[in-house]
Design an enzyme around this catalytic site. Sequence first.
Site, PDB file in Angstrom:
ATOM      1  CB  ALA A  20      59.189  52.140 136.033  1.00  0.00           C
ATOM      2  CB  CYS A  39      62.668  52.573 144.156  1.00  0.00           C
ATOM      3  SG  CYS A  39      63.132  52.199 142.386  1.00  0.00           S
ATOM      4  CB  VAL A  51      50.326  40.257 128.596  1.00  0.00           C
ATOM      5  CG1 VAL A  51      50.361  39.943 127.348  1.00  0.00           C
ATOM      6  CG2 VAL A  51      49.566  41.248 128.775  1.00  0.00           C
ATOM      7  N   GLY A  53      59.408  43.897 132.929  1.00  0.00           N
ATOM      8  CA  GLY A  53      60.353  44.161 134.135  1.00  0.00           C
ATOM      9  C   GLY A  53      61.290  43.128 134.135  1.00  0.00           C
ATOM     10  CB  THR A 100      60.624  44.980 119.271  1.00  0.00           C
ATOM     11  OG1 THR A 100      59.984  45.003 118.659  1.00  0.00           O
ATOM     12  CG2 THR A 100      60.773  44.692 120.454  1.00  0.00           C
ATOM     13  CB  SER A 101      63.250  42.355 115.544  1.00  0.00           C
ATOM     14  OG  SER A 101      62.936  41.611 116.657  1.00  0.00           O
ATOM     15  CB  ALA A 109      60.637  45.794 124.738  1.00  0.00           C
ATOM     16  CE1 TYR A 157      83.247  76.684 150.707  1.00  0.00           C
ATOM     17  CE2 TYR A 157      83.978  78.366 149.856  1.00  0.00           C
ATOM     18  CZ  TYR A 157      84.065  77.615 150.486  1.00  0.00           C
ATOM     19  OH  TYR A 157      84.900  77.856 151.739  1.00  0.00           O
TER      20      TYR A 157
HETATM   21  P1  FAD Z   1      59.159  46.438 136.362  1.00  0.00           P
HETATM   22  O1  FAD Z   1      58.679  48.105 136.748  1.00  0.00           O
HETATM   23  O2  FAD Z   1      59.300  45.828 137.422  1.00  0.00           O
HETATM   24  O3  FAD Z   1      56.926  46.709 136.044  1.00  0.00           O
HETATM   25  C1  FAD Z   1      57.005  45.170 135.024  1.00  0.00           C
HETATM   26  C2  FAD Z   1      55.503  44.797 135.034  1.00  0.00           C
HETATM   27  O4  FAD Z   1      55.626  43.833 134.729  1.00  0.00           O
HETATM   28  C3  FAD Z   1      55.801  44.228 137.010  1.00  0.00           C
HETATM   29  O5  FAD Z   1      54.828  44.723 137.773  1.00  0.00           O
HETATM   30  C4  FAD Z   1      55.330  42.767 136.133  1.00  0.00           C
HETATM   31  O6  FAD Z   1      54.700  41.881 137.059  1.00  0.00           O
HETATM   32  C5  FAD Z   1      54.423  42.792 135.153  1.00  0.00           C
HETATM   33  N1  FAD Z   1      54.524  42.241 134.194  1.00  0.00           N
HETATM   34  C6  FAD Z   1      55.418  41.102 133.505  1.00  0.00           C
HETATM   35  N2  FAD Z   1      55.459  40.244 132.733  1.00  0.00           N
HETATM   36  C7  FAD Z   1      53.892  40.231 132.803  1.00  0.00           C
HETATM   37  C8  FAD Z   1      53.090  39.593 131.943  1.00  0.00           C
HETATM   38  N3  FAD Z   1      53.524  39.266 130.815  1.00  0.00           N
HETATM   39  N4  FAD Z   1      51.499  40.437 132.034  1.00  0.00           N
HETATM   40  C9  FAD Z   1      51.368  40.938 132.523  1.00  0.00           C
HETATM   41  N5  FAD Z   1      51.990  41.715 133.180  1.00  0.00           N
HETATM   42  C10 FAD Z   1      53.532  41.383 133.128  1.00  0.00           C
HETATM   43  N6  FAD Z   1      66.058  50.961 140.785  1.00  0.00           N
HETATM   44  C11 FAD Z   1      66.825  52.308 140.958  1.00  0.00           C
HETATM   45  O7  FAD Z   1      66.545  53.397 139.628  1.00  0.00           O
HETATM   46  N7  FAD Z   1      66.605  52.773 142.187  1.00  0.00           N
HETATM   47  C12 FAD Z   1      66.316  51.890 143.273  1.00  0.00           C
HETATM   48  O8  FAD Z   1      66.197  52.520 144.502  1.00  0.00           O
HETATM   49  C13 FAD Z   1      65.483  50.712 142.720  1.00  0.00           C
HETATM   50  N8  FAD Z   1      65.120  50.252 144.554  1.00  0.00           N
HETATM   51  C14 FAD Z   1      64.220  48.688 143.787  1.00  0.00           C
HETATM   52  C15 FAD Z   1      64.339  47.943 145.002  1.00  0.00           C
HETATM   53  C16 FAD Z   1      63.528  47.379 144.610  1.00  0.00           C
HETATM   54  C17 FAD Z   1      62.633  46.133 145.715  1.00  0.00           C
HETATM   55  C18 FAD Z   1      62.791  46.746 143.534  1.00  0.00           C
HETATM   56  C19 FAD Z   1      63.137  45.399 143.331  1.00  0.00           C
HETATM   57  C20 FAD Z   1      64.211  47.477 142.490  1.00  0.00           C
HETATM   58  C21 FAD Z   1      64.585  48.888 142.140  1.00  0.00           C
HETATM   59  N9  FAD Z   1      64.933  49.435 141.326  1.00  0.00           N
HETATM   60  C22 FAD Z   1      65.719  50.352 142.384  1.00  0.00           C
HETATM   61  C23 FAD Z   1      64.726  48.834 139.915  1.00  0.00           C
HETATM   62  C24 FAD Z   1      63.349  49.295 139.456  1.00  0.00           C
HETATM   63  O9  FAD Z   1      62.733  49.112 140.027  1.00  0.00           O
HETATM   64  C25 FAD Z   1      63.348  48.827 138.088  1.00  0.00           C
HETATM   65  O10 FAD Z   1      64.521  48.974 137.098  1.00  0.00           O
HETATM   66  C26 FAD Z   1      61.968  49.102 137.444  1.00  0.00           C
HETATM   67  O11 FAD Z   1      61.173  49.310 137.939  1.00  0.00           O
HETATM   68  C27 FAD Z   1      61.860  48.729 135.829  1.00  0.00           C
HETATM   69  O12 FAD Z   1      61.020  48.947 135.416  1.00  0.00           O
HETATM   70  P2  FAD Z   1      59.701  48.050 134.878  1.00  0.00           P
HETATM   71  O13 FAD Z   1      58.419  48.818 133.855  1.00  0.00           O
HETATM   72  O14 FAD Z   1      61.106  47.456 134.028  1.00  0.00           O
HETATM   73  O15 FAD Z   1      59.504  46.795 134.792  1.00  0.00           O
END
Ligand code: FAD
Length: 569
Positions: free
Chosen positions: A28, A60, A98, A131, A292-293, A299, A446
């Site tokens: 995301a 999602c 990473v 994430g 970040t800091s 981030a 409406y």
């Molecule tokens: P993510 O989208 O989780 O992406 C993080 C990625 O980083 C992952 O692929 C992970 O593998 C990768 N990663 C982590 N650490 C490392 C590393 N060290 N090296 C390499 N890769 C790494 N939100 C809504 O608003 N509405 C919804 O309906 C909704 N439904 C959801 C349903 C489910 C089942 C889930 C799990 C989440 C849902 N969410 C929903 C939440 C939403 O998906 C998250 O808030 C959003 O994806 C967060 O984005 P992000 O980029 O922070 O992390």
Amino acid sequence: MHHHADLEPTHSPNPRPARRILIVGGVAGGASCAARLRRLDELAEIAIFDRGPYVAFANCGLPYYVGDVIADEGTLLVASPQMFRERFNVEVHTNTDVVGINRTARTISVRDLQTGHSRTERYDALVLSPGAAPIRPPLPGVELPGVFAVRNIPDSRRIRSWIADRRASAAVIVGGGFIGLEMVENLVHRGLSVTVLEKLPQVMPPLDPEVAAPLMEHLLAKGVQLHLGDGLARIDEGADGRYIVMAESGASFPADIVILAIGVRPETELAKAAGLHIGSRGGIVVDAQMRTSDLAIWAVGDVVEVPDVVTGQDTVLPLAGPANRQGRVAAESIAGRATNFRGIQATAVVAVLGLTVASTGASEKGLRRAGVTSFEKVYLHPGHHASYYPGAHPIHLKLLFSKPDGRILGAQAVGLEGVEKRIDVIAASIQFRGTVHDLAEAELCYAPQFGAAKDPVNLAGMLAENVLNGDMPVADWLEVNRTTALLLDVREPDEFAGGHIPNAINLPLSQMRNRYAELPGNKEIWTYCGVGQRAYFATRFLAQHGYRSRNLSGGYTTYQAFRAVDRTP
Ligand code: FAD
């Protein structure tokens, strides 16, 4: 905003070596950031690293893939690595973990999970969007193969095959929050019988309990078993290969599959190891440009903590909307544009077996936790469109607002239809620091099949105005069983006979003008009816005849919601 010469975009005809921008996590926040960056800077090198096999997938949508509502896994892939390369000239390194950040050298260490090879990559700017990981409590049995969390496509695929291979018929879902409830819907859709085990005495922890009451009723009516107020203790495997899920109370539930949905934890390991500042809520601390800091590291997403626009407190909020917008803000900051992220207000919606539940801003319990006391609330249960047009369903709505200025603090709603549209209007009003007067005045769509000439949003605003200007003082439901006030039910006798608040007396509004002299003049009178409207008329009448009267907002419908969650003392 901080300025770093080597972070400025390059516009000279003979550019220095291209700036290299690395993004950790390509879903995301990370994918949004990469795509936006490319639109702002054609010359930068942009690379995404993700330990999973995919980038830009629709998390999602995962529960609906488990539920077979989305049958084709491919549709979950919003953008492929190839598309990133061809359309955006962004390198994508999937199956690449990473594992470290060297802030002095400005490099990251990465490990190719397929070959096992490690290497370093240099950056000028680094974006962390890793994430949040599902919490797996260290309890006996959570590592059994039929115990799943839902985070990515491989998880969902494993759940699907487990259900098929085991011909699973019973599921226990641990945790009754968003993801837990989405899994309820989808496993029920797959024909499984579902039990929800939830530690709190309510499902949907972000909601105030009485607002969650109709949702719980709905789940029970749909055959979902709710086991509330009890935590997971262990999971045992029986001789037949089925699982027994044991709760802390000793209650046990048989299951072919267990879904853990008890929340997520920001993936801050990399940031912590690199010495980035982590906040009190456990997320990476960032400024309004998502920096970040470390001035070369941004981030975004589930891993950061950001201020809540209502309470002003730092919060971690794992939702896709903020992650996407933060990814964009970080890209703009890296490209030298000082765009600010405004903060979050926790606007969220979930649909469960036909019922929609949505909320925005603070809940009452959130306000109390934050130490806010100068607020008031109203409950209403209007139809989602004009009552004379067939098919109107009630929306159960709670609006919280500050006293005396009327600023909107939060709203929660439950109903079959039209719920999220009302919450969206209120959410936008909160963004603009709107007041209940703005809601009363809002000019909304409406026609009879969509709303009412006084939309539920207008009504909520008008009720709140009545509270603020003294036309309709409200009483607190939590006091109703210990008040010395006279409880006055102004519904018709047959409604009263069908159920009423203990100790209430009945004087129907229709007889009020002839009989009000029967009421004691020396007592405060708390009036209620079915949903609040007749009681409001009664309160106005009584006030104009010298009585001290308050309205029990939302009427007997709200009372029953409180009763259902045992909130009346
Ligand atoms: P993510 O989208 O989780 O992406 C993080 C990625 O980083 C992952 O692929 C992970 O593998 C990768 N990663 C982590 N650490 C490392 C590393 N060290 N090296 C390499 N890769 C790494 N939100 C809504 O608003 N509405 C919804 O309906 C909704 N439904 C959801 C349903 C489910 C089942 C889930 C799990 C989440 C849902 N969410 C929903 C939440 C939403 O998906 C998250 O808030 C959003 O994806 C967060 O984005 P992000 O980029 O922070 O992390």
